[in-house]
Design a protein around this motif. Structure first.
Motif, mmCIF file in Angstrom:
data_model
loop_
_atom_site.group_PDB
_atom_site.id
_atom_site.type_symbol
_atom_site.label_atom_id
_atom_site.label_comp_id
_atom_site.label_asym_id
_atom_site.label_seq_id
_atom_site.Cartn_x
_atom_site.Cartn_y
_atom_site.Cartn_z
ATOM 1 N N TRP A 43 -2.888 -3.193 -2.371
ATOM 2 C CA TRP A 43 -1.440 -3.113 -2.565
ATOM 3 C C TRP A 43 -0.921 -4.021 -3.674
ATOM 4 C CZ3 TRP A 43 -1.704 -3.816 3.282
ATOM 5 C CH2 TRP A 43 -1.926 -2.577 3.908
ATOM 6 N N LYS A 48 3.139 -3.908 -3.657
ATOM 7 C CA LYS A 48 3.502 -4.028 -2.245
ATOM 8 C C LYS A 48 3.038 -5.340 -1.615
ATOM 9 C CE LYS A 48 3.897 0.802 -0.792
ATOM 10 N NZ LYS A 48 3.388 1.826 0.160
ATOM 11 N N ARG A 49 2.217 -6.077 -2.345
ATOM 12 C CA ARG A 49 1.721 -7.341 -1.803
ATOM 13 C C ARG A 49 1.485 -8.299 -2.957
ATOM 14 N NH1 ARG A 49 -0.621 -8.169 3.343
ATOM 15 N NH2 ARG A 49 -1.620 -10.210 3.534
ATOM 16 N N GLU A 164 -8.534 4.437 -1.432
ATOM 17 C CA GLU A 164 -7.237 3.846 -1.081
ATOM 18 C C GLU A 164 -6.409 3.533 -2.326
ATOM 19 O OE1 GLU A 164 -7.331 1.388 2.891
ATOM 20 O OE2 GLU A 164 -8.972 0.725 1.618
ATOM 21 N N ASN A 168 -2.865 5.307 -3.275
ATOM 22 C CA ASN A 168 -1.715 4.417 -3.406
ATOM 23 C C ASN A 168 -1.075 4.531 -4.790
ATOM 24 O OD1 ASN A 168 -0.858 2.127 -1.277
ATOM 25 N ND2 ASN A 168 -2.969 2.771 -0.882
ATOM 26 N N TYR A 172 2.669 5.682 -5.549
ATOM 27 C CA TYR A 172 3.474 4.765 -6.372
ATOM 28 C C TYR A 172 4.127 5.521 -7.537
ATOM 29 C CZ TYR A 172 4.085 1.027 -9.913
ATOM 30 O OH TYR A 172 4.560 0.185 -10.886
ATOM 31 N N ASP A 339 -5.926 3.597 3.840
ATOM 32 C CA ASP A 339 -4.500 3.626 3.544
ATOM 33 C C ASP A 339 -4.215 4.480 2.312
ATOM 34 O OD1 ASP A 339 -1.755 2.208 4.039
ATOM 35 O OD2 ASP A 339 -2.119 2.092 1.882
ATOM 36 N N GLY A 341 -0.684 4.543 1.160
ATOM 37 C CA GLY A 341 0.634 4.134 0.692
ATOM 38 C C GLY A 341 1.769 4.681 1.526
ATOM 39 N N HIS A 364 -0.038 3.410 7.702
ATOM 40 C CA HIS A 364 0.216 2.427 6.638
ATOM 41 C C HIS A 364 0.725 1.123 7.230
ATOM 42 C CE1 HIS A 364 1.482 0.713 2.837
ATOM 43 N NE2 HIS A 364 2.729 0.633 3.271
ATOM 44 N N LYS A 368 -0.852 -2.739 7.344
ATOM 45 C CA LYS A 368 -0.077 -3.890 6.893
ATOM 46 C C LYS A 368 0.014 -4.932 8.008
ATOM 47 C CE LYS A 368 3.112 -3.779 3.837
ATOM 48 N NZ LYS A 368 4.361 -3.619 3.059
#
Length: 388
Positions: A43, A48-49, A164, A168, A172, A339, A341, A364, A368
């Motif tokens: 992520w 996201k991270r 993944e 993602n 995105y 995952d 996203g 998802h 997380k």
């Protein structure tokens, strides 16, 4: 009694924590002052991270669990003289746990690629390169993984993170309103990438590729990477503005240059107790160990922790002269929350069964949640569930 654990990843950190629980004085040697939580690093490239939130500070862990910590780069493992030589000192041991991970198979031009399973900072590089393409407004992104032709076990493939990251990125770009401006292709030299997860998971991959509008390019050996292209053995090519590639695993030179028994790719041969045969004071855990006779198994973070648990349990019972032992063979399985996203799929494979459960949206958030839980439990802020 001097106990050394080499490596600050999943296996090494879990090993020192377990050894402290058994009451031993133990020292962890790592070349980084943090543990990187690779399963949630997917992520970072899509924002996201944060990189900071994907690390666990080893000094913070040291304070919580009471182990000794040495931040130095290991330059030699001297099995004969029972010493570890670093760039700053020489450390003598009575008992040794090697949890150093693995290197990557080199393919010509691989410097033109970036890996989500490489150095931790590569995740930031991928994020920056992706941002450049988004600013440009269009592009061609190729994501893939490879194996090691010399590996008789095929356990060194890191396929899950590639899938993944790919999904993602698609999600995105879709949120940015740019998905139709980008061409995404998944590539791999093997004819059936992902089949190790099991027939059910493999059959469902086509629906994932279709849903996220991903092209595929399978079954051709990679000859070379160039700055803007991937060249295959038949001299065909994929044009590429950004190539994200996870190479197959290979044994580290640091281990290859020892007298430890190794398989064809430089991974250390161990028995079911995670101990090196004829070396009763040396255990090898995690990616550095050769996993044999389990054709469906794979090297994953939770398997590294299983091996840490098994090895420290067997070590402790040897020291106290108990006949109790554990086998890591009994605990081998593939498990992941893949995952995408905007959802995930739960995949599990054991010797007897295969499971794949689609988890739209909630999957998802479950992954997380695991990332949060993992950090909190390691820091003793909440109860640690075995195997999680």
């Amino acid at each position: 009694m001097k106990i050394l654990v080499l490596g600050g990843g999943f296996a090494g950190v879990e090993a020192v924590i377990k050894l402290r629980k058994y009451g031993y004085d133990v020292t962890l040697i790592s070349d980084r002052d943090y543990m990187f939580i690779y399963p949630v690093s997917i992520w970072i490239p899509v924002g996201k991270r944060s990189f900071k939130n994907t690390k666990l500070n080893l000094f913070d862990l040291q304070k919580k669990h009471g182990f000794n910590l040495v931040i130095e780069k290991i330059t030699k493992i001297d099995i004969e003289n029972q010493q570890i030589i670093t760039d700053k000192a020489t450390h003598i041991y009575d008992h040794l746990f090697i949890a150093l991970g693995m290197s990557k198979v080199y393919i010509k031009g691989m410097e033109h690629t970036h890996s989500i399973c490489g150095k931790p900072t590569e995740a930031i590089t991928i994020k920056n390169e992706l941002k450049k393409l988004v600013a440009k407004g269009s592009g061609t992104i190729n994501v893939g993984f490879g194996g090691n032709p010399k590996d008789p076990t095929s356990t060194t493939v890191r396929g899950g993170p590639a899938f993944e990251l790919l999904f993602n990125i698609s999600h995105y770009l879709n949120k940015k309103g740019l998905r139709n401006k980008f061409k995404l292709t998944f590539f791999a030299p093997m004819a059936e990438p992902g089949k190790r997860m099991g027939r059910k998971a493999y059959k469902n991959m086509d629906s994932f590729f279709e849903h996220y509008h991903v092209n595929t390019h399978f079954g051709k050996k990679i000859k070379e990477f160039k700055e803007n292209a991937i060249i295959f053995e038949d001299n065909t090519q994929l044009d590429s503005d950004l190539t994200l590639f996870i190479s197959g695993g290979d044994g580290m030179d640091l281990i290859k240059n020892t007298s430890l028994p190794q398989n064809e790719t430089g991974f250390v041969k161990i028995n079911e107790l995670c101990r090196v045969e004829n070396k009763n004071n040396v255990y090898v855990i995690g990616d550095a160990a050769a996993i044999i006779n389990h054709p469906w198994a794979a090297k994953q973070g939770h398997i590294a922790e299983v091996m840490a648990d098994v090895s420290t349990y067997n070590f402790h019972n040897t020291i106290i002269a108990s006949g109790k032992r554990k086998s890591y063979w009994e605990k081998l399985h593939i498990i992941c929350v893949m995952d995408s996203g905007d959802g995930a799929a739960f995949v599990m494979r054991t010797a007897k069964k295969e499971i794949m459960i689609p988890l739209p949206i909630v999957g998802h958030w479950l992954k997380k949640g695991w990332g949060w839980y993992y950090k909190q439990s390691k820091m003793k802020r909440m109860f640690r569930i075995p195997g999680m």
